[in-house]
Write a protein that holds these residues in place. Structure first.
Motif, PDB file in Angstrom:
ATOM      1  N   UNK A 156       0.867  -1.173   0.000  1.00 51.98           N
ATOM      2  CA  UNK A 156       0.000   0.000   0.000  1.00 51.98           C
ATOM      3  C   UNK A 156       0.905   1.224   0.000  1.00 51.98           C
ATOM      4  N   UNK A 157       1.159   1.738  -1.170  1.00 49.34           N
ATOM      5  CA  UNK A 157       2.069   2.875  -1.270  1.00 49.34           C
ATOM      6  C   UNK A 157       3.508   2.405  -1.234  1.00 49.34           C
ATOM      7  N   UNK A 158       4.410   3.337  -1.091  1.00 47.87           N
ATOM      8  CA  UNK A 158       5.822   2.969  -1.065  1.00 47.87           C
ATOM      9  C   UNK A 158       6.388   2.874  -2.464  1.00 47.87           C
ATOM     10  N   UNK A 159       7.680   2.620  -2.543  1.00 48.30           N
ATOM     11  CA  UNK A 159       8.368   2.620  -3.831  1.00 48.30           C
ATOM     12  C   UNK A 159       8.402   1.243  -4.474  1.00 48.30           C
ATOM     13  N   UNK A 160       8.085   0.197  -3.687  1.00 42.30           N
ATOM     14  CA  UNK A 160       8.228  -1.169  -4.186  1.00 42.30           C
ATOM     15  C   UNK A 160       6.849  -1.816  -4.290  1.00 42.30           C
ATOM     16  N   UNK A 161       6.569  -2.418  -5.439  1.00 42.66           N
ATOM     17  CA  UNK A 161       5.288  -3.080  -5.649  1.00 42.66           C
ATOM     18  C   UNK A 161       5.482  -4.586  -5.488  1.00 42.66           C
ATOM     19  N   UNK A 162       4.708  -5.181  -4.596  1.00 42.42           N
ATOM     20  CA  UNK A 162       4.795  -6.620  -4.384  1.00 42.42           C
ATOM     21  C   UNK A 162       3.467  -7.120  -3.836  1.00 42.42           C
ATOM     22  N   UNK A 163       3.297  -8.429  -3.850  1.00 45.44           N
ATOM     23  CA  UNK A 163       2.095  -9.015  -3.269  1.00 45.44           C
ATOM     24  C   UNK A 163       2.450 -10.246  -2.456  1.00 45.44           C
ATOM     25  N   UNK A 164       1.605 -10.530  -1.485  1.00 43.55           N
ATOM     26  CA  UNK A 164       1.695 -11.725  -0.662  1.00 43.55           C
ATOM     27  C   UNK A 164       0.368 -12.446  -0.832  1.00 43.55           C
ATOM     28  N   UNK A 165       0.431 -13.648  -1.389  1.00 38.83           N
ATOM     29  CA  UNK A 165      -0.779 -14.404  -1.712  1.00 38.83           C
ATOM     30  C   UNK A 165      -0.870 -15.618  -0.804  1.00 38.83           C
ATOM     31  N   UNK A 166      -2.012 -15.781  -0.167  1.00 40.29           N
ATOM     32  CA  UNK A 166      -2.283 -16.973   0.628  1.00 40.29           C
ATOM     33  C   UNK A 166      -3.220 -17.872  -0.150  1.00 40.29           C
ATOM     34  N   UNK A 167      -2.762 -19.086  -0.445  1.00 38.98           N
ATOM     35  CA  UNK A 167      -3.596 -20.050  -1.163  1.00 38.98           C
ATOM     36  C   UNK A 167      -3.999 -21.154  -0.197  1.00 38.98           C
ATOM     37  N   UNK A 187       2.746 -17.143  -1.036  1.00 43.16           N
ATOM     38  CA  UNK A 187       3.595 -16.830  -2.184  1.00 43.16           C
ATOM     39  C   UNK A 187       3.860 -15.332  -2.200  1.00 43.16           C
ATOM     40  N   UNK A 188       5.121 -14.988  -2.393  1.00 40.82           N
ATOM     41  CA  UNK A 188       5.545 -13.595  -2.466  1.00 40.82           C
ATOM     42  C   UNK A 188       5.939 -13.305  -3.897  1.00 40.82           C
ATOM     43  N   UNK A 189       5.373 -12.251  -4.481  1.00 39.80           N
ATOM     44  CA  UNK A 189       5.709 -11.851  -5.847  1.00 39.80           C
ATOM     45  C   UNK A 189       6.088 -10.375  -5.846  1.00 39.80           C
ATOM     46  N   UNK A 190       7.250 -10.072  -6.392  1.00 40.37           N
ATOM     47  CA  UNK A 190       7.678  -8.685  -6.458  1.00 40.37           C
ATOM     48  C   UNK A 190       8.603  -8.463  -7.642  1.00 40.37           C
ATOM     49  N   UNK A 191       8.600  -7.249  -8.126  1.00 42.31           N
ATOM     50  CA  UNK A 191       9.451  -6.890  -9.261  1.00 42.31           C
ATOM     51  C   UNK A 191      10.607  -6.044  -8.736  1.00 42.31           C
TER      52      UNK A 191
END
Length: 131
Positions: A74-85, A99-103
Motif C-alpha cells: 500500500x504505497x511505497x516505492x516497491x510493488x509486491x504481493x503476498x498471496x495466501x492459497x 507466495x511472495x511476488x515482487x518486481x
C-alpha cells in the motif's frame, strides 16, 4: 521475484483459515519474534516493521473465499504481493501456502531473497498455532 513458503497442513476447514487470514489484525500473531512494530490502520490495511528493516504497509487487494487472499503493498516505492492459497484436504483439514511476488532489480532481489523467504516461512509455520 517469486518465492513460496512450504505448504503447511492446518487442522481447520478452508473457511476457518480464510476467515482468520482475512482479518488483518490476526497477522500480528503470525509475525516473527523480531517484530518492532505492528499497527492496524483500517479493516483492510496494516503496517509492520521487523528490526533492521523499513516499515511495510500491506492492504487486502483481493479475496476469493475460501481459497485465496491477496495482500499488496500500500504505497511505497516497491510493488509486491503476498498471496495466501488455501486448499481443502479432508473435511476439516486445509493446506496453506504463501507466495511472495515482487518486481525488483537483480541487486535488490539478491539482498532481500533470504530475509523474505525466512519471513514467509515464519508466517506460514505460525498459522496452525495461531488459529
Amino acid at each position: 521475484m517469486n518465492l513460496e513458503s512450504p505448504t503447511i497442513n492446518v487442522s481447520k476447514s478452508p473457511e476457518e483459515v480464510f476467515n482468520f487470514l482475512a482479518d488483518v489484525k490476526n497477522f500480528e500473531a503470525l509475525m516473527p519474534e523480531n517484530i518492532s512494530k505492528f499497527e492496524v490502520l483500517s479493516e483492510d490495511t496494516f503496517i509492520f516493521a521487523l528490526k533492521g528493516m523499513p516499515e511495510i504497509t500491506l492492504k487486502k487487494k483481493e479475496l476469493i473465499p475460501p481459497n485465496k487472499i491477496v495482500l499488496g503493498a500500500a504505497g511505497g516505492k516497491i510493488d509486491f504481493s503476498l498471496v495466501g492459497e488455501i486448499t481443502q484436504k479432508e473435511d476439516a483439514t486445509s493446506d496453506v501456502q504463501l507466495k511472495f511476488n515482487g518486481d525488483f532489480n537483480p541487486m535488490m532481489a539478491m539482498m532481500i531473497k533470504g530475509p523474505i523467504t525466512k519471513f514467509i516461512e515464519t508466517l506460514a509455520n505460525s498459522i496452525p498455532k495461531a488459529i
